[in-house]
Design an enzyme around this catalytic site. Structure first.
Site, PDB file in Angstrom:
ATOM      1  N   SER A  15      60.666  23.175  61.466  1.00 55.70           N
ATOM      2  CA  SER A  15      60.713  24.634  61.434  1.00 55.70           C
ATOM      3  C   SER A  15      62.047  25.130  61.950  1.00 55.70           C
ATOM      4  O   SER A  15      62.668  26.024  61.365  1.00 55.70           O
ATOM      5  CB  SER A  15      59.599  25.222  62.315  1.00 55.70           C
ATOM      6  OG  SER A  15      58.351  24.825  61.840  1.00 55.70           O
ATOM      7  N   ARG A  40      63.685  30.675  69.106  1.00 53.14           N
ATOM      8  CA  ARG A  40      62.283  30.528  69.485  1.00 53.14           C
ATOM      9  C   ARG A  40      61.499  31.797  69.145  1.00 53.14           C
ATOM     10  O   ARG A  40      60.328  31.727  68.759  1.00 53.14           O
ATOM     11  CB  ARG A  40      62.127  30.154  70.968  1.00 53.14           C
ATOM     12  CG  ARG A  40      60.681  29.876  71.388  1.00 53.14           C
ATOM     13  CD  ARG A  40      60.553  28.868  72.504  1.00 53.14           C
ATOM     14  NE  ARG A  40      61.046  27.582  72.090  1.00 53.14           N
ATOM     15  CZ  ARG A  40      60.355  26.702  71.364  1.00 53.14           C
ATOM     16  NH1 ARG A  40      59.110  26.936  70.993  1.00 53.14           N
ATOM     17  NH2 ARG A  40      60.907  25.564  71.000  1.00 53.14           N
ATOM     18  N   HIS A  43      60.962  31.668  65.472  1.00 54.60           N
ATOM     19  CA  HIS A  43      59.936  30.644  65.249  1.00 54.60           C
ATOM     20  C   HIS A  43      58.533  31.201  65.509  1.00 54.60           C
ATOM     21  O   HIS A  43      57.582  30.872  64.807  1.00 54.60           O
ATOM     22  CB  HIS A  43      60.234  29.454  66.181  1.00 54.60           C
ATOM     23  CG  HIS A  43      59.249  28.337  66.101  1.00 54.60           C
ATOM     24  ND1 HIS A  43      58.271  28.131  67.043  1.00 54.60           N
ATOM     25  CD2 HIS A  43      59.081  27.350  65.186  1.00 54.60           C
ATOM     26  CE1 HIS A  43      57.556  27.069  66.710  1.00 54.60           C
ATOM     27  NE2 HIS A  43      58.019  26.581  65.593  1.00 54.60           N
TER      28      HIS A  43
END
Lengths: 224, 224
Positions: A15, A40, A43
């Protein structure tokens, strides 16, 4: 299904590679210092707007990481949802803790008595209890506004993560906090505009905790 | 600050009015049946993409509301974060419950032993424990894929909320679940594409619970 699709560490690594490549394609250049936090959050949301929404005061990441590397660091969240999303293995490794006061009966009582939100009452409670906690606000702009009042009265949080979400008072609360933190050199990570949330607050905390604990590779977090 | 900015029920009412007006301006028409769910997700994310991403199988809202109005309903989430975000007052009023098995030691053990994710192991656990739970998946596409296997083997969830977020296997898992639920007339709410998250899963659950409990006005939730 291929093996890489069933091992969580591999899924996360894939990812991150996909979103890094896509950030480049979209021309979203992020300074290296901020990249772990920005990535992050993307994500956690699949929303590339955060490459542009997230702002950092000078040296915010460095100062946050140093704070979390000292045993005894404290993160205070404005929702139990954000609290639940913050990595226990990282906190354990760093000897830090996370807490949320929103569900305490005395907070509800204080909020009622003073005509303020529970989020604002929680900030009062947290600033009284801890000399220099990290405040992670993912939901309530009133928490951010109350924290700003405490800062104006001399309180110095170790870190401000200001990513409340919404349509009322959110944009203004973040702008006020940004200029306050800039002028006082308080490390802050803010998602400007309306977007944010408990998931975003948790993602910012985790990126900083993983950096502090040197657990940026998912395999280092022990659930591979 | 004006009073309307400090009372949570007023903040929420204002927010809903603002986002409703803005949906109209943007030409985002949503059928009345779905509006409470779509609006609550936009309220939780400030992301209008969800007006187009969220899909519902036929009568999904009606069937979900009927399920939650029966005492003893169960929501199983794939993160403790989503679990923490689901309204306790609404569940109490409806005599329902929410659970998440991700942190159980036996789930970690089962996942290791079988080479599957903890999210998939949790789905196995939940389908064995409950004959017809509502599954709310906000994070792990592997949970959705595993649930699809159980459905293909005859399991019938009361409701599927499929809003995992991410870049690997997420789009495909949702598409598979959508056609499966459509063909078998299983009520489902899915966020197509990459976007979603624990916050979105909680928001969908809460919209349905508030509708079922007739708590759509924030003042009815008792924290005004």
């Amino acid at each position: 299904m291929e093996q890489e699709h069933t091992r969580p560490a591999d899924i996360e690594r894939n990812s991150m590679n996909i979103l890094t490549a896509e950030m480049e394609q979209r021309g979203l250049a992020v300074p290296e210092e901020y990249a772990p936090v920005v990535k992050r959050v993307i994500h956690a949301t699949a929303d590339f707007d955060y490459a542009e929404n997230l702002v950092f005061t000078d040296h915010a990441v460095e100062m946050a990481v140093r704070y979390f590397q000292k045993p005894g660091s404290v993160i205070l969240t404005d929702t139990n949802m954000a609290r639940a999303g913050i990595s226990r293995p990282a906190l354990e490794k760093l000897q830090g803790q996370v807490d949320c006061f929103m569900a305490l009966p005395e907070i509800a009582e204080k909020a009622r008595a003073e005509g303020i939100t529970r989020a604002a009452a929680s900030v009062d409670y947290g600033t009284a209890l801890y000399e220099d906690a990290a405040f992670a606000v993912g939901n309530a702009p009133t928490a951010l506004l109350r924290l700003a009042e405490h800062i104006q009265n001399g309180y110095r949080p170790a870190l401000v993560i200001g990513v409340p979400v919404g349509f009322v008072n959110v944009v203004e609360a973040k702008e006020q906090m940004l200029s306050l933190c800039r002028s006082l050199n308080i490390p802050a990570v803010l998602a400007m505009g309306r977007k944010g949330g408990s998931n975003v607050a948790a993602a910012v905390c985790n990126a900083l905790l993983y950096t502090a604990a040197e657990m940026l590779d998912p395999a280092d977090r022990g659930w591979n």
